[in-house]
Design a protein around this motif. Structure first.
Motif, PDB file in Angstrom:
ATOM      1  N   GLN A 194       0.820  -1.200   0.000  1.00 15.94           N
ATOM      2  CA  GLN A 194       0.000   0.000   0.000  1.00 15.94           C
ATOM      3  C   GLN A 194       0.854   1.250   0.000  1.00 15.94           C
ATOM      4  OE1 GLN A 194      -2.726  -1.492   3.081  1.00 15.94           O
ATOM      5  NE2 GLN A 194      -3.906   0.313   2.552  1.00 15.94           N
ATOM      6  N   ASP A 195       1.917   1.205   0.794  1.00 21.05           N
ATOM      7  CA  ASP A 195       2.832   2.340   0.836  1.00 21.05           C
ATOM      8  C   ASP A 195       3.339   2.642  -0.562  1.00 21.05           C
ATOM      9  OD1 ASP A 195       2.510   2.462   3.504  1.00 21.05           O
ATOM     10  OD2 ASP A 195       4.469   1.661   4.046  1.00 21.05           O
ATOM     11  N   ALA A 196       3.705   1.572  -1.283  1.00 22.35           N
ATOM     12  CA  ALA A 196       4.261   1.752  -2.619  1.00 22.35           C
ATOM     13  C   ALA A 196       3.225   2.383  -3.552  1.00 22.35           C
ATOM     14  CB  ALA A 196       4.741   0.418  -3.178  1.00 22.35           C
ATOM     15  N   LEU A 197       1.972   2.024  -3.369  1.00 29.62           N
ATOM     16  CA  LEU A 197       0.923   2.615  -4.212  1.00 29.62           C
ATOM     17  C   LEU A 197       0.734   4.086  -3.885  1.00 29.62           C
ATOM     18  CD1 LEU A 197      -2.041   0.072  -4.412  1.00 29.62           C
ATOM     19  CD2 LEU A 197      -0.614   0.896  -6.280  1.00 29.62           C
ATOM     20  N   TYR A 198       0.972   4.411  -2.627  1.00 32.46           N
ATOM     21  CA  TYR A 198       0.669   5.765  -2.217  1.00 32.46           C
ATOM     22  C   TYR A 198       1.820   6.751  -2.296  1.00 32.46           C
ATOM     23  CZ  TYR A 198      -3.813   7.543  -1.690  1.00 32.46           C
ATOM     24  OH  TYR A 198      -5.000   8.107  -2.005  1.00 32.46           O
ATOM     25  N   LEU A 199       2.950   6.258  -2.795  1.00 27.94           N
ATOM     26  CA  LEU A 199       4.011   7.200  -3.128  1.00 27.94           C
ATOM     27  C   LEU A 199       3.848   7.536  -4.594  1.00 27.94           C
ATOM     28  CD1 LEU A 199       7.078   5.541  -1.415  1.00 27.94           C
ATOM     29  CD2 LEU A 199       6.043   7.725  -0.817  1.00 27.94           C
ATOM     30  N   LYS A 200       4.272   8.714  -4.977  1.00 26.77           N
ATOM     31  CA  LYS A 200       4.232   9.038  -6.406  1.00 26.77           C
ATOM     32  C   LYS A 200       5.179   8.085  -7.128  1.00 26.77           C
ATOM     33  CE  LYS A 200       2.508  13.565  -5.808  1.00 26.77           C
ATOM     34  NZ  LYS A 200       1.755  14.487  -6.643  1.00 26.77           N
ATOM     35  N   PRO A 201       4.876   7.765  -8.380  1.00 27.51           N
ATOM     36  CA  PRO A 201       5.709   6.782  -9.075  1.00 27.51           C
ATOM     37  C   PRO A 201       7.176   7.210  -9.144  1.00 27.51           C
ATOM     38  CG  PRO A 201       4.202   7.888 -10.586  1.00 27.51           C
ATOM     39  CD  PRO A 201       3.797   8.282  -9.214  1.00 27.51           C
ATOM     40  N   PRO A 252      -4.810   6.532  -6.714  1.00 28.24           N
ATOM     41  CA  PRO A 252      -3.734   7.438  -7.107  1.00 28.24           C
ATOM     42  C   PRO A 252      -3.504   7.299  -8.613  1.00 28.24           C
ATOM     43  CG  PRO A 252      -3.051   5.992  -5.300  1.00 28.24           C
ATOM     44  CD  PRO A 252      -4.367   5.494  -5.790  1.00 28.24           C
ATOM     45  N   PRO A 253      -3.149   8.392  -9.276  1.00 27.62           N
ATOM     46  CA  PRO A 253      -2.954   8.329 -10.726  1.00 27.62           C
ATOM     47  C   PRO A 253      -1.942   7.245 -11.097  1.00 27.62           C
ATOM     48  CG  PRO A 253      -2.450  10.532  -9.844  1.00 27.62           C
ATOM     49  CD  PRO A 253      -2.937   9.712  -8.713  1.00 27.62           C
ATOM     50  N   TYR A 273      -2.949   8.720   3.518  1.00 25.37           N
ATOM     51  CA  TYR A 273      -1.500   8.761   3.407  1.00 25.37           C
ATOM     52  C   TYR A 273      -0.913  10.157   3.470  1.00 25.37           C
ATOM     53  CZ  TYR A 273      -0.810   3.836   2.802  1.00 25.37           C
ATOM     54  OH  TYR A 273      -0.731   2.504   3.036  1.00 25.37           O
ATOM     55  N   LYS A 306      -9.351   0.543   0.407  1.00 22.82           N
ATOM     56  CA  LYS A 306      -9.400   1.929   0.838  1.00 22.82           C
ATOM     57  C   LYS A 306      -8.420   2.773   0.021  1.00 22.82           C
ATOM     58  CE  LYS A 306     -10.415   4.434   4.870  1.00 22.82           C
ATOM     59  NZ  LYS A 306     -10.881   4.492   6.193  1.00 22.82           N
ATOM     60  N   LYS A 351       2.169   2.615 -11.463  1.00 22.37           N
ATOM     61  CA  LYS A 351       2.716   1.835 -10.353  1.00 22.37           C
ATOM     62  C   LYS A 351       1.813   0.627 -10.185  1.00 22.37           C
ATOM     63  CE  LYS A 351       1.030   5.601  -7.820  1.00 22.37           C
ATOM     64  NZ  LYS A 351       1.115   6.586  -6.806  1.00 22.37           N
ATOM     65  N   GLU A 368      -9.818   6.617  -3.708  1.00 17.26           N
ATOM     66  CA  GLU A 368      -9.413   7.651  -4.643  1.00 17.26           C
ATOM     67  C   GLU A 368      -8.147   7.129  -5.284  1.00 17.26           C
ATOM     68  OE1 GLU A 368      -9.111  11.696  -2.922  1.00 17.26           O
ATOM     69  OE2 GLU A 368     -10.134  10.733  -1.243  1.00 17.26           O
ATOM     70  N   GLU A 409       1.294  10.709  -2.591  1.00 20.75           N
ATOM     71  CA  GLU A 409       0.109  11.062  -3.371  1.00 20.75           C
ATOM     72  C   GLU A 409      -0.946  11.678  -2.469  1.00 20.75           C
ATOM     73  OE1 GLU A 409      -0.369  10.724  -6.556  1.00 20.75           O
ATOM     74  OE2 GLU A 409       0.692   8.959  -7.324  1.00 20.75           O
ATOM     75  N   ARG A 413      10.632  10.041  -3.040  1.00 14.15           N
ATOM     76  CA  ARG A 413       9.379  10.134  -3.764  1.00 14.15           C
ATOM     77  C   ARG A 413       8.375  10.855  -2.895  1.00 14.15           C
ATOM     78  NH1 ARG A 413       8.526   3.973  -5.256  1.00 14.15           N
ATOM     79  NH2 ARG A 413       6.527   4.653  -6.079  1.00 14.15           N
ATOM     80  N   LEU A 414       7.502  11.617  -3.513  1.00 12.31           N
ATOM     81  CA  LEU A 414       6.491  12.351  -2.763  1.00 12.31           C
ATOM     82  C   LEU A 414       5.282  11.469  -2.506  1.00 12.31           C
ATOM     83  CD1 LEU A 414       6.734  15.690  -4.755  1.00 12.31           C
ATOM     84  CD2 LEU A 414       7.682  15.202  -2.496  1.00 12.31           C
TER      85      LEU A 414
END
Ligand SMILES: [Zn+2]
Lengths: 346, 366
Positions: A108-115, A147-148, B153, A141, A121, A145, B239, B236-237
């Motif tokens: 989940q963390d990986a999904l929620y960081l920008k690529p 993430p792009p 997050y 969850k 991602k 929304e 989202e 990395r930022l």
């Protein structure tokens, strides 16, 4: 390995080909189908196709349009070696309890960081039917929304085992067992002998992954020994055979659960053996699964009385059930060999 | 590749990089530290795919042959730690790497450097430059207010807002908000706000910096870069959207009092001694010339600490989670802070200097 090396799964290929060429890739898919038919391979190839840097495949630039990859550019190579920052896998530990929220957290963390490199991602969960409800909901969850560029793929053998909330949110892509001859050919290409490949293709129910798993633990040789022993079952040795069976299944087994699983495998080998005998008696032809031990099959089919084979098959099926519910596995096996001897050696 | 170096020269940088490496075990190549030669020395790098760290080491390192290599982080960190001080030689040999000391020799198996993720360039075009100690201070005063492991997050990171004349850092977990600002000499342009993971910022604190050294900051769409003379950290930022924190800051506060920070910290800590996990609340009672911090639980008893203050406004009774007060009082350094409130049910504000404010939700007192 590349897309064209994935055998079968025409439906899944066409589905994604269409999605990708119309630039309508979703963000949540469930790959449903038996273990070992290529769900994981497909997910990996899909990820490679999204990130592949090969200009030949994608004239212009990283507009997604082709469901294919070169398997040789840095992006493809790093996805193959699990080293791409934007492609993350959640592997479920064998014999662990359900996957907890904490276990699913890194994904989940990986999904929620920008690529890191983008534009996608990808997060892939193996054996998603082992996600706890809390972990599954937590993953969902993340997608409320999305993430792009996020793409979540759950791989599951049993769709029904997934929480209803998950099933209803994801797009289900079906994966199917492969034809027997295709599996056989794949196994030969992997260096298995012809006899072994034919046998494993026959019993793996269209799953090359499962067949390879059996090959890895030398299942073919194990089956040959087993068939040999049961073909020569007698009043003098039946208890010894049962004991040997029990001992063999326990060898290297971590716990009683694992021993039970192995015993069930061994009983399956026997079921195929007696099925061959039955077929030969009833139809006097047909493809034998145990062609490599055809002599034994033929000899027994002549020796056994009419009706005995059917009874043995019934007993084997009962034994499978008993192994699931009885704690004394050794006793269950002793009863099995005794009963077979009574039927086979009057 | 071949290097000759004083153990001390490489040990610290390697250890720092090694602490970033290997935090994600699913990707084995990340458990390595990359060492590559430059014109003057070497660059030591590691990444866990969220944060990357790169450190340049010039002094005490002699490059005998150019090249690059991946070294297993914890093993080589161990070798550098256990080797006696003195000179070591590191050399690529068939299928590995040899590290030779005066009386020791290690042959370490290594992985292919091509497998390593791409690393950011050491040269950046910074959007702004500020004193390293200012940035570290701002991080310290905000990081504690981030949410830990929230599924929202955005709340797990620190918001960076750069306008043409200020840098603002904000963090909130939904029950409190910390905002630190810094005046800037005019910068290039206003940048879109970015949410930076706390991990990168704590690494930043560990970067070796000289007194008065500056840190350069660069923001990209998906990444942030912090560069000092010797090191670079990129991350990395996160989202998502940060809540509109400016709207949470209450205005029209009619009750304001200045308190010595140390005294208030001590008073809250003392009063907290008799609170329980279930009833974790301290009461602040403000009346003319007096601020009382107290607690009361049926299980453990009562505590009361009085502070003398200059106050002549209306009396007020307001409750807080003592941790939320202790956190902020420990993070700031000002001798005096200002406490502002209006109603017992409305958020209160703590100010420390003109560049820092903290909004905290009160607890309902029973
Ligand atoms: Zn490629």
């Amino acid at each position: 390995m590349s897309f064209k090396d994935i055998k079968g799964q025409k439906e899944a290929k066409e589905f994604f080909q269409k999605a990708v060429s119309k630039d309508r890739l979703g963000f949540f898919y469930i790959f449903a189908g038996p273990d070992g038919v290529g769900k994981g391979l497909f997910a990996r190839e899909l990820a490679k196709s999204l990130f592949c840097e090969s200009g030949a495949l994608r004239p212009g630039k990283p507009s997604v349009g082709t469901l294919d990859n070169c398997s040789s550019c840095p992006a493809c190579l790093r996805i193959d070696s699990d080293n791409h920052p934007d492609v993350n896998w959640l592997d479920v530990r064998e014999s662990a309890e359900l996957v907890s929220v904490k276990d699913a957290r890194p994904l989940q963390d990986a999904l929620y960081l920008k690529p890191a490199e983008g534009p996608f991602k990808v997060a892939i969960v193996r054996q998603a039917d082992r996600l706890s409800i809390a972990a599954a909901n937590s993953l969902l969850k993340t997608l409320e929304e999305p993430p792009p560029g996020a793409l979540l793929i759950l791989l599951a053998a049993a769709l029904e085992a997934l929480p209803a909330t998950v099933r209803s949110r994801g797009q289900v892509v079906r994966f199917y067992p492969l034809p027997r001859d295709v599996v056989e050919k794949m196994l030969c290409q992997r260096g298995l002998g012809e006899e072994e490949a034919r046998y494993l293709a026959a019993i793996s129910q269209g799953s090359p992954g499962r067949a390879l798993e059996i090959a890895q633990r030398d299942g073919f040789q194990e089956k040959r020994n087993l068939v040999e022993a049961f073909a020569h079952l007698s009043k003098e040795n039946d208890l010894k055979v049962a004991e040997e069976l029990y001992r063999r299944a326990g060898k290297d087994a971590q716990n009683s659960m694992e021993r039970r699983k192995r015993l069930l495998n061994l009983i399956t080998y026997l079921l195929y053996f007696y099925r061959d005998i039955y077929l030969l008696r009833e139809e006097a032809q047909g493809l034998l699964v145990n062609e490599d031990q055809g002599d034994l099959v033929r000899r027994l089919s002549q020796r056994l009385k009419s009706g005995a084979v059917e009874k043995i098959i019934t007993i084997l099926l009962e034994t499978k059930r008993n192994l699931l519910y009885h704690s004394n596995q050794h006793l269950v096996l002793a009863v099995l060999t005794k009963e077979i001897v009574n039927l086979a050696v009057p | 590749m071949k290097l000759r170096f004083a153990r001390e020269a490489l040990r610290e940088a390697f250890q720092l990089a090694a602490s970033v490496a290997g935090q994600r075990t699913t990707k084995p190549v990340l458990q390595n530290v990359k060492v590559e030669t430059t014109e003057q020395g070497v660059i030591v790098s590691a990444t866990d795919l969220e944060v990357a760290i790169r450190l340049s080491v010039v002094e005490g390192v002699e490059v005998l042959e150019q090249g690059q290599i991946l070294l297993p982080a914890s093993r080589v960190a161990g070798i550098l730690r256990e080797s006696p001080a003195g000179e070591l030689e590191l050399e690529t040999v068939q299928s590995g790497c040899q590290i030779k000391g005066k009386d020791s020799v290690f042959k370490v198996l290594v992985e292919d450097p091509e497998e390593f993720p791409r690393l950011p360039s050491m040269q950046i075009e910074p959007a702004l430059r500020i004193a390293a100690k200012d940035l570290v201070g701002m991080v310290r005063k905000t990081a504690f207010a981030t949410a830990k492991e929230s599924t929202r997050y955005a709340l797990n990171g620190i918001l960076f807002v750069i306008t043409d004349h200020t840098l603002e850092l904000a963090a909130t977990d939904g029950r409190r908000l910390a905002v630190a600002t810094l005046d800037l000499e005019k910068t290039e342009a206003t940048l879109p706000p970015a949410i930076v993971p706390v991990k990168a910022l704590t690494e930043l604190e560990r970067l070796p910096t000289q007194e008065e050294e500056a840190v350069e900051i660069k923001l990209e769409e998906t990444q942030v870069f912090f560069k000092t003379e010797r090191g670079l950290i990129s991350s990395r930022l996160v989202e998502g959207n940060f809540p509109p924190h400016r709207e949470v800051i209450p205005k029209d506060m009619d009750k304001k009092v200045k308190v010595r920070r140390e005294s208030l910290l001590s008073a809250v800590r003392q009063a907290a001694l008799l609170t329980t996990e279930e009833a974790k609340a301290v009461r602040l009672s403000l009346s003319p010339a007096k601020l009382t911090v107290s607690s009361k639980t049926p299980e453990s008893g009562e505590a009361q600490v009085n502070l003398e203050v200059k106050y002549s406004g209306k009396p007020l009774e307001i409750g807080f989670n003592p941790d939320f007060l202790v956190d902020v009082l420990r993070a700031v350094e000002e001798e005096e802070i200002e406490l502002e409130a209006s109603e017992p049910t409305r958020p209160a504000v703590i100010r420390a200097g003109k560049d820092y404010l903290y909004v905290v939700m009160p607890l309902t007192l029973l």
